[in-house]
Write an enzyme that holds these catalytic residues in place. Structure first.
Site, PDB file in Angstrom:
ATOM      1  N   CYS B 216       0.849  -1.197   0.000  1.00  0.00           N
ATOM      2  CA  CYS B 216       0.000   0.000   0.000  1.00  0.00           C
ATOM      3  C   CYS B 216       0.883   1.246   0.000  1.00  0.00           C
ATOM      4  CB  CYS B 216      -0.890   0.014   1.236  1.00  0.00           C
ATOM      5  SG  CYS B 216      -1.858  -1.460   1.487  1.00  0.00           S
ATOM      6  N   HIS B 220       1.009   5.051  -1.741  1.00  0.00           N
ATOM      7  CA  HIS B 220       0.372   6.081  -0.923  1.00  0.00           C
ATOM      8  C   HIS B 220       1.273   6.716   0.125  1.00  0.00           C
ATOM      9  CE1 HIS B 220      -3.277   5.414  -3.048  1.00  0.00           C
ATOM     10  NE2 HIS B 220      -3.198   4.123  -2.814  1.00  0.00           N
ATOM     11  N   ARG B 259     -13.367   0.146  -1.035  1.00  0.00           N
ATOM     12  CA  ARG B 259     -12.221   0.798  -1.666  1.00  0.00           C
ATOM     13  C   ARG B 259     -10.946  -0.023  -1.486  1.00  0.00           C
ATOM     14  NH1 ARG B 259      -9.662   1.772  -4.723  1.00  0.00           N
ATOM     15  NH2 ARG B 259      -8.594   3.615  -5.499  1.00  0.00           N
ATOM     16  N   CYS B 263      -8.165  -1.679  -4.075  1.00  0.00           N
ATOM     17  CA  CYS B 263      -6.709  -1.531  -3.985  1.00  0.00           C
ATOM     18  C   CYS B 263      -6.038  -2.894  -4.072  1.00  0.00           C
ATOM     19  CB  CYS B 263      -6.329  -0.875  -2.661  1.00  0.00           C
ATOM     20  SG  CYS B 263      -6.115   0.884  -2.791  1.00  0.00           S
TER      21      CYS B 263
END
Lengths: 97, 302
Positions: B216, B220, B259, B263
């Site tokens: 992740c 991000h 969401r 991802c």
């Protein structure tokens, strides 16, 4: 139908969110449903017509409409009407701020 | 005797210190993240060498907003992407989720079969910033989605689906109530077990997964502000403040769980189930990172 209208500096801006599935011919064929979309939108302030639009299947689902006209119309009521392919019609009203 | 007294005092002090410091590590991580993001976007054109080696000078000086502070990161990539922000502002003039908030309010007030309403579980609807919570009795993280389903079960109702529909509508009402009340994200790490759940979430966030070997954080944290095709990647800071979100891709509202599943798919991984410990721990970690930021849901994202 949600309408927000505002008068400022001799100009009135109107924003409206129309609720409609807007099923185009291609989508309708896939979904096995009859095509149905808004074909005509009109807007009135009192007796004066401020918008007259012929629309077609190219608009999105739940289309968003924004337009402006000359003149201060504070406190008056705006009336938006649509007609769709099936002949159904709907009218929404809102006070101009 | 004195020695015993001293050791007892020392033990007491130690236990007191640890009671107050379950979130020491988390607090450190949060401050480091804020510092990293603020530094990165203080002046993107100047930071080309250290943070944006693949962007052009023109892009960095013209398309980015400078000097962004913590609270602005709740806008996601629109905090620094000028073009995206102008589109966002235009859509927010007449947000498409207003009907969902009304539907959520109706659900909140609707009676269950036993005559009670959601008020019996959530007396104050402005609670979007307080979840996920760590439940010490159960030993697991409870997200808002899970809490709503627990309330339904306790009242003899069928639980809802966790990604969209009624669940998203009710959460949209909670989020808008929290925004109107000016609430801030307030996540608590109150025990050793909670700290462990946070660490598990952090580990999951920073581990590479899927056939693309992405974590992740690749996108991000390190990747914020870089482009994937023509979209800027959003920052971890402030990711959870504005959910549920109306996504143009979905043409509707979706919860945080929905969401994250998206991802997972993008990473080339089999998505984790909403409500699984993995998902809840990751959300717990992500929400803690946004602590003290204002809640501003629901919002619109591409």
């Amino acid at each position: 139908m949600r309408i927000k209208a505002k008068s400022k500096g001799g100009k009135t801006t109107v924003k409206a969110l129309l609720k409609h599935p807007m099923m185009s011919f291609v989508q309708a064929k896939k979904a096995g449903k009859p095509a149905n979309f808004i074909t005509h939108i009109t807007a009135k302030v009192g007796d004066m017509q401020v918008l007259d639009a012929s629309t077609s299947q190219n608009l999105s689902k739940n289309p968003y409409l924004k337009f402006a006209f000359k003149g201060d119309a504070k406190g008056k009521e705006i009336e938006i009407t649509w007609v769709d392919l099936s002949g159904k019609t709907k009218t929404g009203k809102a006070k101009i701020k | 005797m004195n020695v015993i007294k001293i050791t007892v005092a020392a033990l007491l002090m130690a236990s007191l210190a640890s009671a107050a410091s379950f979130n020491t590590q988390a607090e450190k991580d949060r401050k480091a993240l804020i510092a990293y993001m603020e530094k990165k976007f203080s002046d993107p054109a100047k930071n080309k060498g250290s943070f944006f080696p693949y962007s052009t000078n023109e892009e960095l000086s013209k398309r980015f907003t400078k000097g962004i502070k913590r609270d602005a990161f709740r806008l996601g990539s629109y905090a620094y992407d000028k073009g995206g922000k102008s589109q966002y502002d235009e859509v927010m003039e007449m947000p498409p989720f207003e009907d969902n908030i009304d539907a959520g309010k109706a659900l909140y007030e609707k009676k269950f079969a036993n005559g009670k309403t959601f008020k019996s579980c959530f007396p104050d609807p402005a609670i979007a910033g307080e979840y996920p919570k760590f439940d010490d009795k159960k030993g697991t993280v409870v997200t808002l989605t899970l809490a709503i389903n627990e309330c339904l079960k306790a009242n003899g109702e069928k639980p809802w689906k966790m990604k969209k529909g009624k669940m998203a509508d009710l959460e949209a009402y909670f989020a808008s109530a929290s925004t109107e009340a000016g609430k801030k994200v307030h996540i608590v790490i109150q025990s050793e077990a909670a700290a462990q759940a946070y660490e598990a979430g952090k580990k999951a966030y920073y581990s590479q997964r899927g056939y693309l070997k992405l974590s992740c954080a690749t996108c991000h944290v390190q990747g914020t502000g870089k482009r994937v095709r023509n979209e800027y990647m959003s920052p971890l800071l402030g990711h959870t403040t504005h959910f549920p979100v109306y996504r143009l891709k979905w043409q509707g509202l979706g919860t945080l769980e929905r969401r994250i599943e998206g991802c997972n798919k993008d990473e080339g991984e089999k998505p984790h189930k909403p409500g699984s410990p993995w998902m809840s721990n990751v959300l717990y970690f992500m929400a803690y990172m946004s602590n003290e930021m204002p809640v501003d849901g629901p919002a619109i994202r591409k």
